[in-house]
Design a protein around this motif. Structure first.
Motif: not given
Length: 442
Positions: A232-235, A325-326, A341-343, A349-351
């Motif tokens: 779960v990304d900051e964005a 990155y972490e 998976s990235i959200l 960030a997705a790339e």
């Protein structure tokens, strides 16, 4: 035992040569017959499965089996209908055989074709899910391969009835195209038949797949464990992220594409974690977290072993990370190269995540549970390959084919293209499909 197994494999060898030339319509008709037979024989299949489940539940009570294994083992009318529909979906796939993958003119009336063909004899060793036997057999038949099927002992009664159902429904196919073995001694005998078996596809733990690889000279396409992550990304859209993170764990926790570790950016941890943890708890998920997670929510401490764990159950570890990155670093260190998976709503960030992760499948704003041959439109899957050679990710029909070169000529001699005054090759790519003798037809 060895002699009997060798006879089975030799019969499969002979069947594979004939099956490769069976018309696609006939193979599809046989698959439709399997689907019908599964429905018609449901009572016997479920009765056999009930015996397996009862025995497994006794071992569960004794602590020898896990609940996840028992869940994977169970069949019901709904699952049988899903199995039948899966077989019909395989039948509806485009025929993978005979496709011209490339065509190149070497010279006038000298044309080279790269054409898809079956692998030959495929050996499969798989875990407790009885539906795996039908999936694998259906894909093998559609792709023109003979198949050796070895399921887990915990599903022995179910597998026997399902195998008999398949064989009886496909009596128009070459005799021996599907073989069933059960004993460990038969597996050991199979591993030594590198002159007769073209590919082995084990499904199980990394230790199990490594054992197969270390004890055979047959090429191995391994389906190992699934230590999958959701980051779960900051964005991220946090409402959507919560839904996806819960689906990835709770929808069916016993399978290899369920999430095992949730990674959360520290910029949104305080906002995101309380709500998702509440929903996990409502679903009965046992939670563990690192120190930063436990500063926000009350969960058990995670150990180093948790980051490597494939729980296969309602268990989840949570880690707070500094940035994408972490997250990438953690996944590449602890993941099993299965599905990640990235959200996020941030395309950069997705790339970064998707190109930086070493895994067979990497998703953006989607549940890891989508990593599946049927959901990918492959009809079904033999397994999910976490390696990189030949096939990767859900292995469907394409993963069960190789290719052969066909050269169509008109009496050309290599001497013409050598010596002091050699004739040059044209090496011209062109659109065209191979069929025998088409140059003569022209």
């Amino acid at each position: 035992m060895t002699d009997a197994t060798e006879r089975q494999v030799e019969q499969a060898q002979s069947a594979a040569l004939r099956l490769a030339n069976v018309d696609a319509a006939e193979r599809d008709a046989a698959l439709e017959a399997i689907a019908d037979a599964v429905r018609e024989n449901s009572e016997a299949i479920l009765a056999a499965n009930a015996e397996d489940v009862a025995a497994a539940e006794e071992l569960l009570a004794e602590g020898e089996y896990t609940q996840a294994l028992v869940d994977r083992l169970k069949l019901d009318e709904g699952k049988l209908e899903s199995i039948a529909e899966m077989v019909e979906s395989v039948a509806g796939q485009t025929d993978p055989l005979g496709e011209t993958l490339a065509a190149r003119e070497l010279d006038e009336d000298l044309e080279l074709y790269k054409v898809a063909v079956p692998i030959g004899v495929v050996g499969t060793i798989f875990e407790s899910r009885p539906d795996a036997l039908v999936q694998i057999a259906a894909l093998a038949l559609k792709s023109g391969n003979a198949v050796i099927l070895k399921g887990g002992s915990e599903a022995s009664e179910s597998n026997r009835v399902l195998y008999e159902t398949i064989v009886e429904a496909t009596d128009a196919m070459p005799d021996g195209w599907a073989q069933h073995i059960e004993a460990h001694a038969e597996v050991d005998a199979l591993l030594g038949m590198d002159d007769k078996v073209d590919l082995l596809m084990p499904r199980g733990s990394s230790e199990f797949v490594s054992y197969i690889q270390d004890n055979t000279q047959i090429p191995v396409l391994g389906h190992t464990e699934g230590v999958c992550h959701v980051y779960v990304d900051e964005a991220a859209d946090l409402e959507m992220a919560e839904d996806v993170a819960v689906d990835a764990k709770v929808q069916y926790p016993a399978v290899c594409n369920a999430v095992e570790t949730l990674l959360v950016d520290d910029d949104v941890a305080e906002q995101f974690l309380p709500g998702v943890v509440e929903r996990y708890r409502e679903a009965g998920v046992e939670l563990r977290g690192d120190a930063a997670t436990r500063e926000v929510v009350d969960v058990d401490p995670a150990t180093d072993d948790d980051w490597h764990a494939e729980y296969g159950d309602l268990e989840l570890s949570i880690k707070v990370v500094e940035d994408v990155y972490e997250a990438v670093e953690h996944v590449n260190a602890f993941g099993s190269k299965h599905t990640e998976s990235i959200l996020t709503e941030d395309a950069d960030a997705a790339e970064t995540f998707m190109t930086g992760i070493d895994a067979a499948s990497v998703f953006h704003n989607a549940s890891t549970r989508f990593a599946d041959g049927y959901r990918y439109g492959l009809g079904a899957e033999v397994g999910i390959s976490t390696g990189k050679i030949h096939a990767r990710g859900p292995v469907g029909l394409d993963g069960l084919t190789t290719y052969k070169y066909y050269l169509e000529g008109d009496g050309q001699l290599v001497a013409t293209y050598a010596g002091e005054d050699p004739r040059p090759f044209t090496h011209r790519e062109f659109d065209g499909d191979w069929h025998p003798g088409h140059l003569a037809d022209e």
